[in-house]
Design an enzyme around this catalytic site. Sequence first.
Site, PDB file in Angstrom:
ATOM      1  N   ASP A 135      16.258 -13.944 -17.398  1.00 21.04           N
ATOM      2  CA  ASP A 135      15.855 -15.105 -18.170  1.00 21.04           C
ATOM      3  C   ASP A 135      15.609 -14.611 -19.597  1.00 21.04           C
ATOM      4  O   ASP A 135      15.497 -13.407 -19.839  1.00 21.04           O
ATOM      5  CB  ASP A 135      14.579 -15.698 -17.566  1.00 21.04           C
ATOM      6  CG  ASP A 135      14.057 -16.889 -18.353  1.00 21.04           C
ATOM      7  OD1 ASP A 135      14.886 -17.711 -18.778  1.00 21.04           O
ATOM      8  OD2 ASP A 135      12.843 -16.968 -18.557  1.00 21.04           O
ATOM      9  N   ASP A 153      10.157 -15.380 -15.268  1.00 19.49           N
ATOM     10  CA  ASP A 153       8.713 -15.452 -15.480  1.00 19.49           C
ATOM     11  C   ASP A 153       7.955 -15.893 -14.233  1.00 19.49           C
ATOM     12  O   ASP A 153       6.739 -15.984 -14.251  1.00 19.49           O
ATOM     13  CB  ASP A 153       8.383 -16.394 -16.645  1.00 19.49           C
ATOM     14  CG  ASP A 153       8.830 -17.821 -16.390  1.00 19.49           C
ATOM     15  OD1 ASP A 153       8.772 -18.625 -17.332  1.00 19.49           O
ATOM     16  OD2 ASP A 153       9.240 -18.140 -15.265  1.00 19.49           O
ATOM     17  N   ASP A 155      11.185 -20.508 -13.375  1.00 20.70           N
ATOM     18  CA  ASP A 155      12.406 -20.012 -12.750  1.00 20.70           C
ATOM     19  C   ASP A 155      12.259 -19.849 -11.238  1.00 20.70           C
ATOM     20  O   ASP A 155      13.030 -19.105 -10.628  1.00 20.70           O
ATOM     21  CB  ASP A 155      12.795 -18.674 -13.380  1.00 20.70           C
ATOM     22  CG  ASP A 155      13.131 -18.821 -14.850  1.00 20.70           C
ATOM     23  OD1 ASP A 155      13.885 -19.742 -15.193  1.00 20.70           O
ATOM     24  OD2 ASP A 155      12.620 -18.025 -15.658  1.00 20.70           O
TER      25      ASP A 155
END
Length: 638
Positions: free
Chosen positions: A337, A532, A536
């Site tokens: 991410d 995180d 997600d």
Amino acid sequence: MKTTVVHTDHSHSGAGCRRLIFSALMLVGGLSLRYAGAALFDSPAVRLGWYLAALLPVLLPVLREALRGMRGGAIFTEQTLMCLACFGAFLLGEYPEGVAVMLFYAVGEELQERAASRVRRNIRAAIDLRPRSALVVGPEGGLAERPVGEVSPGETIEVSPGGRVPLDGLLLDPGASFDTSALTGESVPRRFVCGEEVAAGMISAGQTVRLEVLRPEEESALARMLRLVEQAAERKAPAERFIRRFARIYTPAVTAGALLIVAVPWILSLAAQTPYAFDVWFARALVFLVAACPCALVLSIPLGYFCGIGRASREGILFKGGNYLDALARVDTVVFDKTGTLTEGSFEVREVVAAGGIAVRELLRLVAAAERTVTHPAARALVRHAEREGIAFALADERVELPGCGVRATVGGTPVLAGNTRLLRRFGVAYPAELDSLAETAVVCAVAGRYAGHILVADRLRDDADDAVAGLRRLGIGDVRIFSGDRPALVEKLGRQLGADVAEGGLSPAEKTARIEALVARKGRGVAFVGDGFNDAPALAVSDVSIAMGGFGSEAAIETADAVIQSDRPSRLVAAIRIGRFTRRIVRQNILLALGVKAAVLLLGASGFATMWEAVFADVGVTLLAVANALRISKYRI
């Protein structure tokens, strides 16, 4: 075998050592009297009594384990095999061999337990560093020392220079540095500012600080870390599960093989009308049983993964089980991410562009009211900026978060949209086309159904993001990707900067999840996703192994991910993969060592070329070698 992180029972260990020493002295004494030709040992009853006295201290604990297994339905265990071999040796009159079999087995068990206990102590030394008391600031400003269990959230505590933080809290001082190495593995002190969360276990670096306690002792970041490590050994790696299944089939097969070693020659001798030496074939069957005991496999392999989990914890990397450590070792694709993972996630407002006749301050007021409770870093940056500008705003009358898009709210009766361009397209709001090609993060706004401007926010790349990607390349990871909900142009620019193979922006959580599912579905792929642990969560759930960044106080990260990197450094992923690969290599070495030596001694024993002493080495000796090899993981240098 179930391995848990518990305090060693020193009294039990001491009693076990005394039993071993007594049996060893009795065995050595008996052999010495025998070879010295002592008249005392001419009596069969004396010899039997002597060696029974030597045997019972080491036999009884193993026999209890064997009987407990039988009551639970596990008849063919390594304890059963050792007891059968021992009883058989006594039936043949080979008393010293019978005592030696059980003594060396007990020694191997004791040394293996001591090795596991040492790993547990190392983990606790690295993690459970909480002081037992805290200095609580009273209403009049005085200090009172109280047990940490009696300190409540909301109270203020003081930590002296060089003192360890006893409870999670918010920093009340303007700024302070803390040594975070116990939790993150990082040697460089980290700077915190007022209002930031400081975790239990950190050390105040050079100044007295005050903290507002956030949560009770049992809910602190350190307590969660301890629970995580304690539970980790219960989640078995594939090699551990295979060995357990293998042992359930292998042990009955070995027992049947030992019976055949006795029975087949007897049947052949009947058919050929030749003499049959029962003692010879029975002794070979006993050697076969002892050599075949699967102790080296069922003891050293769980210990290997436990050592790997402990070694990773010293680097600030917490695995929820050996299965995840093993899965990370097989990864060949890593997906990151962006926000809060490769970047710091600490946004600052750079520019506010108002449109449609609305004033800049009014735009900020409406957007801050809509975004006030949103947890995304860009939203928090907007709210902080509005507060610094002295703009008064109230919470929105009603609001709905739209994952991957932004927020829809009503502020004082006025409809407000704040998010990305996908949000405006979703509600049919026209906006300038150039916003789609901005290479910066922008919060695009609409008021009363019309485009009202955008706010540019900046997020800084983490210092070691380049090192993370470069380190993965050195490990042979051939596919590194970035999936983000941020602007495509910005994500593509970041991807080029870091050298990622694929960098896709503008993805909703569902789209991220779909792309990772597609990667996982490719044959032979091992996919790790680093995020995180909150926004997600779906993507974390579908990857082969998921890693959450920054575990301090993040319940979502702890609950969702398979592993947690306690620092905010993505380069720690490289260390985690190295530890996983080294652990897997050691486990494979132990499997090959145990099976190779055992196969050789089994053949020699069945053929009459190996004695009970060689069989003991094949069992206990190989177990000790495998345990020593597993302990190398604890000393592994990254």
